[in-house]
Design an enzyme around this catalytic site. Structure first.
Site, PDB file in Angstrom:
ATOM      1  CD  GLU A 185      -0.196  -7.391  14.647  1.00  0.00           C
ATOM      2  OE1 GLU A 185      -0.965  -6.678  14.006  1.00  0.00           O
ATOM      3  OE2 GLU A 185       0.815  -7.929  14.143  1.00  0.00           O
ATOM      4  CD  GLU A 197      -5.971  -0.727   7.891  1.00  0.00           C
ATOM      5  OE1 GLU A 197      -6.112   0.512   8.028  1.00  0.00           O
ATOM      6  OE2 GLU A 197      -5.871  -1.269   6.780  1.00  0.00           O
ATOM      7  CG  HIS A 250      -0.902  -4.173  -1.978  1.00  0.00           C
ATOM      8  ND1 HIS A 250      -2.206  -4.311  -2.392  1.00  0.00           N
ATOM      9  CD2 HIS A 250      -0.866  -4.642  -0.704  1.00  0.00           C
ATOM     10  CE1 HIS A 250      -2.929  -4.842  -1.412  1.00  0.00           C
ATOM     11  NE2 HIS A 250      -2.141  -5.050  -0.374  1.00  0.00           N
TER      12      HIS A 250
END
Ligand code: UD1
Ligand code: UDP
Length: 372
Positions: free
Chosen positions: A119, A133, A246
């Site tokens: 990825e 990220e 989450h």
């Protein structure tokens, strides 16, 4: 001599996206393959390992409640040293853009193993969004010897950064390999989660599936999201909002406080991957800030409102499955209401597309490595 492969990952999405690759490598006698989890996630990682029958050879068990980026990065680096020094892998596989991936790339570089980035090439080109990220994946690209780009746009991003063309392979995203494999298994799935969901949620109503966790949305972003979801639920009593929350406390706390007790909002524990796929298939609409869900939804023909201002996954926006709504309360409510009321708009967003892959990404990666 067999090529030595070490696959390192730590979070739920990495595990889902690496699982089909791990199982293919393990079944191929040309390679000696070992699996290392950092344990950046715990329960959410274990759910995936158990579904895909993966037993790690090494587990750093790093997760701490409400961990921070400094200690996590340092502990991944320190924890990998003895493993890299004893196994001496030729190739270290990392995935995507997490702190585990970035720190594992650095550790593998120190050990003089070749880093293979799955990825690779996703970019917003804004280091602060997604945070951290975007930095993680850019750093990983600088270190990696081989770049497995899911799409040609991702390949273009790498070429613009002067990555050598021959080191990039466009493979499709391995999440589609995982999704297609799992989709078949969930057709008649009955497990404890599904039995309990069926008991509490009236599936005759439209289901809006929600997930969210991005660090840049912590704080005011999540307050806005919760306000929007509450208003949507009150305005539409015949719609069920299903939200597997989450486990990050920065998400859990505001969501439980602000949305607990609303009749048609169903707050659930994180779901196992097959149950989540089953639920995506039954949903009318998905509202999320997740990267993986943005990639899966087009393959299932599900419209998605993405609670972010930018996306490194422009392909689904271009095919019309995804709309960016940020964390603006009014915009989330307005776009959701329109998709609930306006069937023309809804139908323009619900066709099946596969911009992220054809389910053969892992095969392509393994062919590439076997020919080196
Ligand atoms: C991480 C990744 C993010 C990825 C996301 C996928 C980083 C910096 N962040 O974010 O890129 O998109 O995972 O979900 O790499 N927790 C549990 N149990 C679990 C998992 C998490 O209790 O199984 C709680 C813990 O309190 C933990 C906290 O969540 O300290 C944060 O986990 P962390 O991995 O640092 O951040 P995420 O928000 O999960
Ligand atoms: N997912 C899951 N259970 C859930 C929610 C999501 O298995 O309760 C899966 C989802 O199908 C996708 C991945 O987890 O493949 C996305 O993970 P997440 O949103 O945590 O991370 P991101 O993709 O944003 O990095």
């Amino acid at each position: 001599m067999k090529k030595k492969i070490l696959i390192i990952f730590g979070t739920r999405p990495e595990a889902i996206k690496m699982a089909p690759l791990i199982n293919k490598f393990l079944g191929d006698s040309r390679f000696e393959t070992k699996v290392c989890v950092t344990g950046q996630h715990k329960e959410m990682l274990n759910q995936v390992l158990s579904f895909f029958n993966i037993i790690p050879d090494f587990d750093l068990s790093l997760m701490k409640p409400n961990q921070n980026l400094y200690n996590l990065t340092a502990e991944v680096l320190e924890g990998l040293k003895p493993i890299l020094e004893s196994f001496k892998p030729d190739f270290v596989f990392v995935h995507g853009d997490t702190t585990t991936s970035m720190a594992a790339s650095i550790a593998a570089f120190y050990a003089k193993s070749k880093v293979c980035h799955v990825e690779a090439g996703l970019r917003t080109n804004n280091l602060l969004s997604p945070f951290p990220e975007e930095m993680n994946r850019q750093v990983t690209s600088r270190i990696a010897s081989y770049h497995f780009a899911p799409t040609s746009k991702a390949q273009q991003n790498l070429l613009k950064e002067n990555v050598v063309k021959e080191t990039i392979l466009v493979t499709g995203n391995t999440v589609i390999d995982a999704l297609l494999e799992s989709s078949l298994k969930v057709v008649d799935l009955e497990n404890e989660e599904i039995i309990s969901i069926k008991k509490t949620i009236p599936f005759k109503n439209k289901i809006i599936l929600v997930t969210g966790h991005r660090r840049e949305n912590h704080g005011q972003g999540f307050l806005n999201i919760c306000e929007a979801l509450k208003k949507i639920a009150i305005q539409n009593p015949d719609v069920e909002i299903v939200y597997p929350v989450h486990l990050n406390p920065n998400v859990l706390e505001p969501v439980n406080t602000l949305l607990g007790g609303v009749k048609n909002i169903h707050l659930l524990q994180p779901l196992s991957y097959p149950t989540f796929v089953w639920l995506m298939k039954l949903s009318y609409l998905i509202i999320t800030d997740s990267g993986g869900v943005q990639e899966e939804a087009p393959s299932l023909g599900k419209p998605v409102l993405v609670m972010r201002d930018t996306t490194e996954r422009p392909e689904a926006v271009e095919v019309g499955t995804v709309i960016l709504v940020g964390t603006n309360t009014k915009k989330i409510i307005q776009e959701t209401q329109e998709l609930l009321d306006n069937s023309v708009k809804y139908n323009s967003m619900n066709s099946l597309h596969n911009p992220y892959g054809d389910g053969k990404a892992c095969e392509r990666i393994i062919d590439f490595i076997s020919n080196l």
